[in-house]
Design a protein around this motif. Structure first.
Motif: not given
Lengths: 262, 262
Positions: A40, A46, A50, A54, B38-41, B237-239, B241, B258, B262
């Motif tokens: 991740r 992020k 989030t 984590y 986006t949480a795991r990008v 994941d809302l951010n 960016r 969002e 998981e």
């Protein structure tokens, strides 16, 4: 490991190994469990929510190994999740931000301190808060450097392009008369020389060593200097990148195992 | 949306919006659900096994919205997970690799094709395989460009440092006499002009448009050109960016929600 409960350390990826190395150098008799959340990574781009989630999951994973303390080697996690982790877990949880702040305040004479880190670390204002709580008369100048981590992971350490990127990022800090710069990301010590070239004469603070000292205090000095403890390195995604950089940091090869976090 | 089942599109993050845009431009009457993980990008630096797991989870999420087809807008996922997704899911699953390969073989005259992409895409050899299955007499030259995504996400699009990075990455392809280059990552079209400057006279293949054409074939032409469908953009994941780059790509603002993966 039941006789000698291990110290748990987690990071978003590989960078926290600089902290593990500092621990091993000072307390080789301890057992260590390191977890890098490589599935991740990165955390620094992020959202806070989030990163908190984590960080809790990573700490739970370390808890399963009966750790006696948790070191949050990730600056982003330390910046946004440390208080929550300390509330949620029974063992002490130590981050890298406070030790870095303490070291910076000790080092500065001009009272102008620079901080560099990921976007999430800088946006959190964690270093600013810690520094001002120690000495409210210090001026803090912050700059996020999102490309440093990918450049370092690409292996472009002593490199003309990385130098140009550093010049661009650090130009903001050049005219602020800082005499101390906190490397607020565990990857950054790997390009220490290059940062030093851009900011000549500025003291660079790497929190790793200071974190070990603070941890020893938290444990009332009950950490083993003698003997040779075990090291277990776990990752959520096993890939060749991690292995390559791990060897670069640790100066040694370790067996690395994959473990499921979700 | 029950009357007009939506088209589901997923990507590791924001880049796949270039594919959503190509769909909207050609079939504005359709409803679309886009999911960016986006949480795991990013996916491109992670192992095949992890990318496969993420791709299955993303597809399951789209399935919950009753999509009539799944478009894998991520080159990394398309490279390593497409066959598995097609076996696991009832609706058709279309990737971006095959369309890109088809377009490249159509475009080349010198029979020398270059491919650029993330590490995982290049290591998978997916483009090479697809291209050689269409025309075994083509020479394929591959180069991974891991820093392009972070540079683009930093917003350094028309930039001297990005140009230097491009020169370094692409120098390997310069003396291979290629006349066609596949942009094997959905982020890369954003630095098309800069890549073109380094590789003058080379045709750049962006799979997005070709993917829409192939999808239309898979659906036997049953896609709505008329009317104005709905667009739902979801992220893990809302951010800020994502929002910034999304607007840059779509040329318009959309509500972004969002959702937990998981």
């Amino acid at each position: 490991m039941s006789k000698n409960r291990p110290i748990g350390i987690f990071d978003s990826g590989v960078g926290g190994l600089t902290v593990l190395k500092a621990f091993r150098d000072m307390y080789p008799g301890e057992n260590y469990i390191y977890f890098g959340d490589t599935a991740r990574v990165p955390y620094g781009t992020k959202s806070e929510r989030t990163v908190i989630r984590y960080s809790i999951e990573n700490s739970r994973l370390l808890e399963r190994f009966n750790v006696k303390l948790i070191v949050v080697a990730c600056n982003t996690s330390s910046s946004v999740a440390l208080d929550i982790l300390n509330r949620e877990f029974d063992v002490p949880v130590v981050g890298v931000v406070k030790p870095g702040a303490v070291a910076a305040v000790k080092a500065t004479r001009s009272k102008n301190i620079g901080i560099i880190g990921t976007e999430a670390t800088i946006n959190s204002g964690s270093y600013r808060r810690e520094i001002l709580s120690i000495d409210p008369f210090v001026n803090v100048f912050e700059k996020s450097c999102p490309l440093f981590v990918p450049l370092i992971e690409e292996g472009w350490i002593d490199d003309s392009i990385t130098f140009e990127v550093a010049k661009r990022y650090l130009s903001y800090l050049k005219d602020k008369n800082i005499d101390t710069l906190v490397l607020g990301c565990t990857h950054y010590p790997l390009i220490k020389d290059l940062i030093q070239k851009v900011l000549e004469g500025v003291s660079l603070v790497d929190s790793a060593e200071e974190t070990v000292k603070m941890t020893a205090k938290v444990m009332n000095g009950n950490l083993k200097k003698d003997g040779e403890g075990k090291v277990k390195i776990l990752v959520s995604d096993l890939n060749s990148r991690f292995e390559k950089i791990a060897e670069m940091i640790m100066g040694d090869t370790f067996q690395i195992e994959e473990i499921s976090i979700e």
